[in-house]
Motif scaffolding. Structure first.
Motif, PDB file in Angstrom:
ATOM      1  N   VAL A 117       1.195  -0.993   0.081  1.00 30.41           N
ATOM      2  CA  VAL A 117      -1.014   0.378  -0.193  1.00 30.41           C
ATOM      3  C   VAL A 117       1.039   1.340  -0.268  1.00 30.41           C
ATOM      4  N   THR A 118       0.444   2.327  -1.039  1.00 33.45           N
ATOM      5  CA  THR A 118       1.066   3.396  -0.700  1.00 33.45           C
ATOM      6  C   THR A 118       0.834   4.276   0.030  1.00 33.45           C
ATOM      7  N   THR A 119       1.958   5.195   0.693  1.00 34.72           N
ATOM      8  CA  THR A 119       1.140   6.762   1.382  1.00 34.72           C
ATOM      9  C   THR A 119       0.070   7.205   1.319  1.00 34.72           C
ATOM     10  N   ARG A 120      -0.443   7.420   0.449  1.00 37.21           N
ATOM     11  CA  ARG A 120      -1.058   8.284  -0.517  1.00 37.21           C
ATOM     12  C   ARG A 120      -2.522   7.255  -0.141  1.00 37.21           C
ATOM     13  N   GLU A 121      -2.085   6.295  -0.553  1.00 34.43           N
ATOM     14  CA  GLU A 121      -2.963   5.675  -0.569  1.00 34.43           C
ATOM     15  C   GLU A 121      -3.951   5.255   1.277  1.00 34.43           C
ATOM     16  N   LEU A 122      -3.001   5.027   1.948  1.00 36.67           N
ATOM     17  CA  LEU A 122      -3.170   4.868   3.084  1.00 36.67           C
ATOM     18  C   LEU A 122      -3.747   6.227   4.153  1.00 36.67           C
ATOM     19  N   THR A 123      -3.625   7.422   3.828  1.00 33.18           N
ATOM     20  CA  THR A 123      -4.283   8.597   4.722  1.00 33.18           C
ATOM     21  C   THR A 123      -5.379   8.724   4.796  1.00 33.18           C
ATOM     22  N   PRO A 124      -6.324   8.565   3.855  1.00 34.40           N
ATOM     23  CA  PRO A 124      -7.442   9.202   4.283  1.00 34.40           C
ATOM     24  C   PRO A 124      -8.339   7.423   5.604  1.00 34.40           C
ATOM     25  N   ALA A 125      -7.634   6.228   4.660  1.00 38.39           N
ATOM     26  CA  ALA A 125      -7.989   5.613   5.901  1.00 38.39           C
ATOM     27  C   ALA A 125      -7.277   5.692   7.530  1.00 38.39           C
ATOM     28  N   ILE A 126      -5.796   6.057   7.780  1.00 34.67           N
ATOM     29  CA  ILE A 126      -5.707   6.657   8.779  1.00 34.67           C
ATOM     30  C   ILE A 126      -6.559   7.606   9.336  1.00 34.67           C
ATOM     31  N   THR A 127      -6.994   8.478   7.897  1.00 35.66           N
ATOM     32  CA  THR A 127      -7.623   9.678   9.173  1.00 35.66           C
ATOM     33  C   THR A 127      -8.971   9.275  10.092  1.00 35.66           C
ATOM     34  N   VAL A 128      -9.273   8.165   9.082  1.00 38.62           N
ATOM     35  CA  VAL A 128     -10.798   7.908   9.823  1.00 38.62           C
ATOM     36  C   VAL A 128     -10.435   7.391  10.784  1.00 38.62           C
ATOM     37  N   LEU A 129      -9.639   7.035  11.084  1.00 33.56           N
ATOM     38  CA  LEU A 129      -9.082   5.776  12.108  1.00 33.56           C
ATOM     39  C   LEU A 129      -8.458   6.638  14.135  1.00 33.56           C
ATOM     40  N   GLN A 130      -8.435   8.027  12.881  1.00 31.56           N
ATOM     41  CA  GLN A 130      -7.492   8.874  13.900  1.00 31.56           C
ATOM     42  C   GLN A 130      -8.862   9.709  14.490  1.00 31.56           C
ATOM     43  N   LEU A 131     -10.230   9.215  14.157  1.00 26.59           N
ATOM     44  CA  LEU A 131     -11.095   9.830  14.447  1.00 26.59           C
ATOM     45  C   LEU A 131     -11.822   8.812  15.608  1.00 26.59           C
ATOM     46  N   ILE A 180      -0.433  11.946  18.923  1.00 26.20           N
ATOM     47  CA  ILE A 180      -1.158  13.118  19.654  1.00 26.20           C
ATOM     48  C   ILE A 180      -2.069  12.016  20.830  1.00 26.20           C
ATOM     49  N   ASP A 181      -2.803  11.234  19.548  1.00 25.94           N
ATOM     50  CA  ASP A 181      -4.130  10.925  20.413  1.00 25.94           C
ATOM     51  C   ASP A 181      -3.984   9.780  21.162  1.00 25.94           C
ATOM     52  N   MET A 182      -2.986   9.458  20.475  1.00 28.14           N
ATOM     53  CA  MET A 182      -1.866   7.412  20.956  1.00 28.14           C
ATOM     54  C   MET A 182      -1.384   8.430  22.447  1.00 28.14           C
ATOM     55  N   GLU A 183      -1.118   9.224  23.124  1.00 35.16           N
ATOM     56  CA  GLU A 183      -0.807   9.253  24.135  1.00 35.16           C
ATOM     57  C   GLU A 183      -1.268   9.713  24.745  1.00 35.16           C
ATOM     58  N   SER A 184      -2.845  10.083  24.735  1.00 38.00           N
ATOM     59  CA  SER A 184      -3.676  10.045  25.314  1.00 38.00           C
ATOM     60  C   SER A 184      -4.917   8.758  25.386  1.00 38.00           C
ATOM     61  N   LEU A 185      -4.106   8.247  24.817  1.00 42.79           N
ATOM     62  CA  LEU A 185      -5.052   6.657  25.473  1.00 42.79           C
ATOM     63  C   LEU A 185      -4.368   6.057  25.831  1.00 42.79           C
ATOM     64  N   ILE A 186      -2.696   6.426  26.507  1.00 39.41           N
ATOM     65  CA  ILE A 186      -2.020   5.641  27.454  1.00 39.41           C
ATOM     66  C   ILE A 186      -2.677   5.360  28.768  1.00 39.41           C
ATOM     67  N   SER A 187      -3.446   6.204  29.102  1.00 40.93           N
ATOM     68  CA  SER A 187      -3.913   6.330  30.241  1.00 40.93           C
ATOM     69  C   SER A 187      -5.548   5.642  30.241  1.00 40.93           C
ATOM     70  N   ASP A 188      -6.090   4.975  29.336  1.00 37.67           N
ATOM     71  CA  ASP A 188      -6.975   4.566  28.555  1.00 37.67           C
ATOM     72  C   ASP A 188      -7.708   4.089  29.860  1.00 37.67           C
ATOM     73  N   GLN A 189      -9.082   3.560  30.304  1.00 35.28           N
ATOM     74  CA  GLN A 189      -9.639   2.566  30.803  1.00 35.28           C
ATOM     75  C   GLN A 189      -9.001   1.243  30.357  1.00 35.28           C
ATOM     76  N   ASN A 190      -8.875   1.334  29.225  1.00 29.54           N
ATOM     77  CA  ASN A 190      -9.172  -0.343  29.125  1.00 29.54           C
ATOM     78  C   ASN A 190      -8.131  -0.223  28.706  1.00 29.54           C
ATOM     79  N   ARG A 191      -7.587  -1.233  29.434  1.00 31.83           N
ATOM     80  CA  ARG A 191      -5.610  -1.508  29.548  1.00 31.83           C
ATOM     81  C   ARG A 191      -4.905  -2.061  27.608  1.00 31.83           C
ATOM     82  N   SER A 192      -6.078  -3.038  26.955  1.00 27.39           N
ATOM     83  CA  SER A 192      -5.992  -3.516  26.341  1.00 27.39           C
ATOM     84  C   SER A 192      -5.434  -2.413  25.016  1.00 27.39           C
TER      85      SER A 192
END
Lengths: 888, 180
Positions: free
Chosen positions: A285-299, A332-344
């Motif tokens: 997969v190319t970066t161009r193809e990935l970008t839109p998918a990553i964007t929705v996952l980020q949301l 940035i979103d990932m870092e806030s998940l470090i304190s997520d209630q769900n440890r997985s």
């Protein structure tokens, strides 16, 4: 909010866990089931009894065959009742008992009546029940109704028929395949779930027809699918089609990518996620193809729903392995998940960050992780440790803080698996980062001072013995090691003695001091410890029994070049049947058995029915050797050098299934044909294989061993032996014809007729190739083995392999061509690397050790080039390996 | 189950009580062939999820190559398990459908006692959600409608039914009369 809840719980306690099933007993309920036989049925009471029976089954109670039959017959009586609720329970009960074939007949007519009832619920449920318990013969009778039901106006009925079709397809594919017109119609249904089930069935009917699947996807992706579940299914089928069709080389566009991208804007989250995941899993997969998918996952990462966050972070974690840069936007979103209630979720977030982080963020991240480690479970900690290990290999300069982190967590509480993961990581870091060695070894030393796991202590001691003497100041480790001799259990003590001896052997200046320590061990109260100390003192000491220093070291600490499993089987055989003479280690076969791989293949393939070759016995080599030596004609050929894996000579599911195993001796080859007769009405006699060796000039046939009789479904062997020049890897092509006398068998009596007819059956050709003359024999330390070979035997050359599908494919092709054992896991190619080094080792016919070092490179046009370096005990063999590659 | 690899599939649906004991369970995969292995799985699931708070939103956990989505209410624990490659959101949809359908069928009184007293409804509900691992229906009202329309209590007066249930029943009657 919490207050009233607690109060309610208190009230409940007074009732002492009331349950309507309290004290329920199988015997009593079976007695109660007699009400099913009452002439005046009490529907409510019958329902209750069925519920009790179902409760028992649900709790894991089992009915004996007699009990189940009894209940089944009683339940069939209830079809008389017209009570809808009761009928529903009857359906459930029948499905739960799963009656045997002769019992099914009893309910068939009742169920068929219900299938044609006017009540939709009856129709739907009767279809599901009948299809669950039916067999092929009955299916043809009800097929007409099922086809009707598929296009029924009521979605519940249609779904019931379609789902049943999906199940039936596994057992009766030829019948279900006839329904494809109706199923096709159902795909257009307006009811969401019907569309989903129809699509699932239609795809399964056509799954072996690539073109049909591709057409199906093409037409449906244009927008006819409404249901989210069906949409998810379509996305999966689409990615399958994409995988099989590849990228359009001219435009660089991928077919159907637009469809996937459109799905990212669907209103159902499950469809968005399915599409995003499908995009991230596209090959190359190319970066161009990935970008839109990553964007929705980020949301999704900041969603309030844990399931959504988990799904997103898990997918991004996978993407980070191959495309770390594409995921950095989400950090940035990932870092806030470090304190997520769900440890997985938290663990996945951390490990993703570790993969995407750059060198400068490592320290900050480590600080965050330290807080986080204390409140997660061991299994998550292991994941984190593994992520840290790969991070450290990526940024070797940061080893200090990472190594510190590892040693800190090593000191904390933890279970075996967790500690093992840490120790393994430290060991790997020491091996790969030279600067980390001394510090890492000291961390390990400290750890064994207070280690409760014998296994880990011995592993570390062994590792210390190998690495410690090579450090600048070996003496500082002695204290830790000798402490083990004083403080630990016998196993650890014995291993500490060996480690001490290694230091003594490698570091001359320490030798006298080590000897003092070893002499003390002579008074240990454990046999093994004393034995080891005595052995080392006598071999390494001044009054040494061995001739040279080098030989001693080789004898004591050299690698064992025999696979341990082979050693184990040989020893077991020896103990079972002890001989006068002592066990000879040279008699142990050196071939690495690739059994697990063969088994994997076998389970991965669809069962080929009776035509399937008998799975190779667990210790194939031993079995072959025994088999061959029991045949007097072949006994004189000497020691069996190698047996190949079976090569199929027939297609699957033909009348006769034949495969061949090539047995290589020094100056002979024996072909073992494993034959299976798959026709119950036939008995084959005097089975031989006529081999035409005109394309194998160096071979001449010396004998055959025909197979006297081959009954139905009982595999048996016939052999053909050839002579060939001694010690030479003669190659050639052999064509084969199976010749036999066939006799008709009366299947009712199993008696064959007296007269037989001569017949022949053409088999496929096979070849004897150079790889058949090389044994897969691994070495534990390739570098040492390589350096111990005489450099003059080395032959190096470069080869162009032409355009290849991928680097991994090229590497595999060469490994298979040479038939050698890959060492140190170098057969695995990192998914998007452009170069790879692969290490192989083997033994060439005539017992000559060969080592091969392959360096591969791939360029943009997928052209693969390879540099091949060979060292062996004999220059001629080095040249021979090059010849194999040059002609392959 | 080999051929089903592309079709979303559910490995099991569990309904456990607040001590991890089975109230009702349905297994669709051969991963747990014996009752002992089933109980062992239930025990692991229960201990791993016990401390989490899955009361407002469904939560999720992954272990032993399975994904489990779960939701708790009162002393009842609902679980849906799928393979590790399954779309988590599909499993969550199945869980929500089953969870809400049970809510409708038990008329909002979702606890262990009520569930055991109406075990027939729960078992029928399980039967309507998933068939042999394949998702049959995910809409809670349709599921409850299918169960209730011929449940034992179908004779109960309409006033006692929840609005959605009444709607489901009405829709049921309506479609049936249309099709006749």
């Amino acid at each position: 909010m919490a207050q009233p809840l607690v109060k309610k719980d208190d009230d409940r306690d007074d009732e002492a866990d009331y349950s309507p099933f309290l004290g329920i007993e199988k015997g009593a309920v079976l007695q109660e089931a007699r009400v099913f036989n009452d002439p005046q049925l009490d529907a409510r009471r019958c329902s209750q009894v069925i519920t009790k029976l179902l409760y028992l089954l649900n709790q894991g109670e089992t009915f004996t065959k007699a009990e189940a039959t009894g209940v089944f017959f009683a339940v069939t009586k209830l079809f008389q009742s017209r009570d809808i609720g009761l009928r529903r329970m009857v359906y459930l009960m029948i499905k739960e008992i799963s009656p045997s074939a002769d019992e099914v007949i009893i309910v068939t007519s009742s169920l068929m009546k219900d299938m044609n009832s006017r009540t939709d619920m009856y129709r739907a449920n009767a279809i599901r029940v009948l299809c669950r318990i039916t067999d092929g013969t009955l299916l043809t009778q009800i097929e007409r109704y099922l086809k009707q039901a598929i296009v029924d106006k009521n979605p519940v009925v249609a779904s019931a028929a379609l789902v049943s079709g999906i199940h039936l397809l596994q057992t009766n594919p030829e019948i279900v395949k006839r329904w494809s017109n109706e199923v096709q119609e159902a795909v257009q249904s307006k009811a969401a779930l019907v569309q989903f089930h129809a699509l699932g069935l239609l795809h399964q009917i056509r799954q072996n027809d690539r073109l049909a699947v591709s057409k199906l996807v093409t037409s449906l992706t244009k927008g006819a699918v409404r249901s989210p579940l069906a949409q998810c299914l379509l996305i999966r089928y689409t990615s399958q089609v994409i995988r099989e069709s590849g990228v359009n080389n001219q435009t660089g566009d991928r077919p159907f990518y637009d469809y996937l991208e459109n799905c990212l804007r669907h209103k159902a989250e499950m469809v968005i996620f399915e599409a995003a995941r499908a995009i991230t899993e596209l090959t190359n997969v190319t970066t161009r193809e990935l970008t839109p998918a990553i964007t929705v996952l980020q949301l999704f990462l900041s969603s309030s729903k844990p399931v959504l966050r988990f799904a997103a972070v898990r997918t991004l974690n996978k993407v980070a392995m191959t495309h770390p840069m594409a995921v950095t936007n989400c950090n940035i979103d990932m870092e806030s998940l470090i304190s997520d209630q769900n440890r997985s979720i938290a663990t996945l977030a951390i490990t993703t960050l570790l993969k995407t982080g750059n060198e400068s963020s490592v320290d900050r991240l480590m600080k965050q992780i330290t807080n986080f480690m204390s409140d997660i479970a061991d299994e998550f900690k292991i994941v984190v440790v593994e992520a840290i290990r790969s991070l450290c290999l990526k940024f070797p300069l940061k080893f200090r803080s990472l190594m510190n982190f590892l040693s800190n967590i090593l000191r904390e509480e933890g279970g075996f698996e967790y500690k093992k993961a840490i120790v393994d990581s430290i060991v790997i870091l020491i091996r790969d980062i030279p600067d980390a060695k001394e510090g890492g070894l000291l961390h390990l030393c400290e750890f064994i001072e207070d280690c409760e796991f014998t296994y880990l202590s011995t592993q570390i001691l062994h590792f210390l013995g190998n690495e410690g003497p090579k450090t600048s100041d070996p003496s500082k480790y002695i204290r830790y090691i000798y402490n083990r001799v004083i403080l630990e259990n016998a196993t650890v003590r014995a291993s500490a003695v060996s480690t001490l001896a290694k230091f003594g052997a490698m570091v001359d200046s320490l030798k006298p001091r080590i000897f003092v320590l070893l002499r003390r061990c002579l008074f240990d109260n454990d046999d093994e410890v004393r034995d080891r100390a005595t052995l080392y003192l006598n071999t390494l000491g001044d009054g040494s029994v061995a001739e040279t220093d080098k030989e001693v070291k080789e004898f004591l600490f050299g690698p064992l070049d025999i696979p341990l499993t082979n050693m184990e089987t040989s020893l077991k055989n020896y103990i079972q049947d002890p001989l006068e003479e002592p066990f000879d280690i040279n008699s142990v076969p050196k071939e690495v058995k690739s059994q697990p791989l063969a088994e994997k293949k076998a389970t991965g393939k669809k069962p080929t029915g009776l035509g399937a070759p008998p799975a190779a016995p667990t210790s194939a080599a031993d079995a072959y050797e025994k088999l061959l030596s029991s045949i007097p004609e072949f006994a004189a050929f000497g020691k069996l050098f190698k047996s190949s894996a079976p090569v199929e000579l027939t297609e699957a599911e033909t009348e006769y299934a034949v495969n061949v195993v090539k047995h290589i001796f020094d100056s002979h080859v024996v072909f073992q044909y494993n034959c299976t007769n798959t026709i119950p009405e036939q008995l084959l006699e005097n089975v031989t294989v006529i081999v035409d060796a005109s394309e194998a000039e160096e071979f001449s046939e010396v004998g055959t061993k025909p197979l006297r009789s081959l009954p139905y479904d009982t595999p048996a062997q016939t052999f053909v032996a050839f002579e060939k020049p001694e010690g030479v890897p003669a190659a050639g092509k052999f064509s084969n014809v199976l010749r036999f006398t066939v006799k008709e068998v009366d299947t009712s009596t199993g008696e064959p007729e007296d007269d037989g007819v001569e017949d022949e059956y053409q088999l496929e050709d096979f070849e004897v190739v150079a790889a058949d003359y090389i044994l897969k024999v691994g070495v534990s330390n390739f570098k040492n083995a390589w350096e111990s070979m005489v450099p003059e035997t080395e032959r190096v050359d470069e080869y162009g392999l032409g355009p290849r599908e991928s680097l991994a494919e090229a590497v595999n092709a060469v490994i298979n061509l040479l038939g050698m054992q890959p060492c140190e896991g170098t057969e695995v190619v990192q998914s998007n690397s452009r170069s790879h080094t692969c290490l192989l080792s083997g033994v060439y016919i005539g017992n000559v050790k060969v080592l091969v070092r392959l360096s591969f490179g791939i360029d943009g046009a997928k052209e693969v080039a390879m540099k091949l370096a060979v060292r062996s005990e004999d220059v001629i063999v080095s040249d021979a390996i090059h010849e194999i590659v040059a002609s392959g | 189950m080999i051929l089903l690899d592309l079709c979303p599939s559910v490995k099991n649906i569990l309904l456990l009580d607040s001590e991890g004991k089975r109230v009702a369970a349905k297994y669709f995969s051969d991963d747990w062939p014996t009752n002992n292995s089933k109980e062992a799985f239930e025990k692991t699931v229960f201990t791993k999820t016990q401390k989490t708070n899955a009361r407002t939103e469904a939560d999720i956990i992954m272990f032993e190559n399975n994904i489990v989505v779960y939701k708790f209410v009162q002393d009842l624990h609902f679980y849906v398990t799928g393979g590790e490659d399954e779309n988590e959101l599909i499993l969550a949809t199945v869980l929500q459908g089953f969870f809400d359908a049970v809510g409708i069928l038990l008329r909002g009184n979702v606890d262990k006692k009520e569930a055991l007293e109406n075990l027939d409804l729960i078992l029928m509900c399980l039967d309507e959600v998933v068939d042999g691992g394949i998702v049959l229906e995910t809409d809670a009202n349709s599921i409850a409608g299918k169960v209730a329309s011929h449940g034992i209590d179908s004779g109960a007066p309409l006033s006692e039914q929840t609005i959605s249930q009444a709607l489901a029943t009405a829709r049921e009657h309506f479609t049936r009369s249309l099709l006749r």
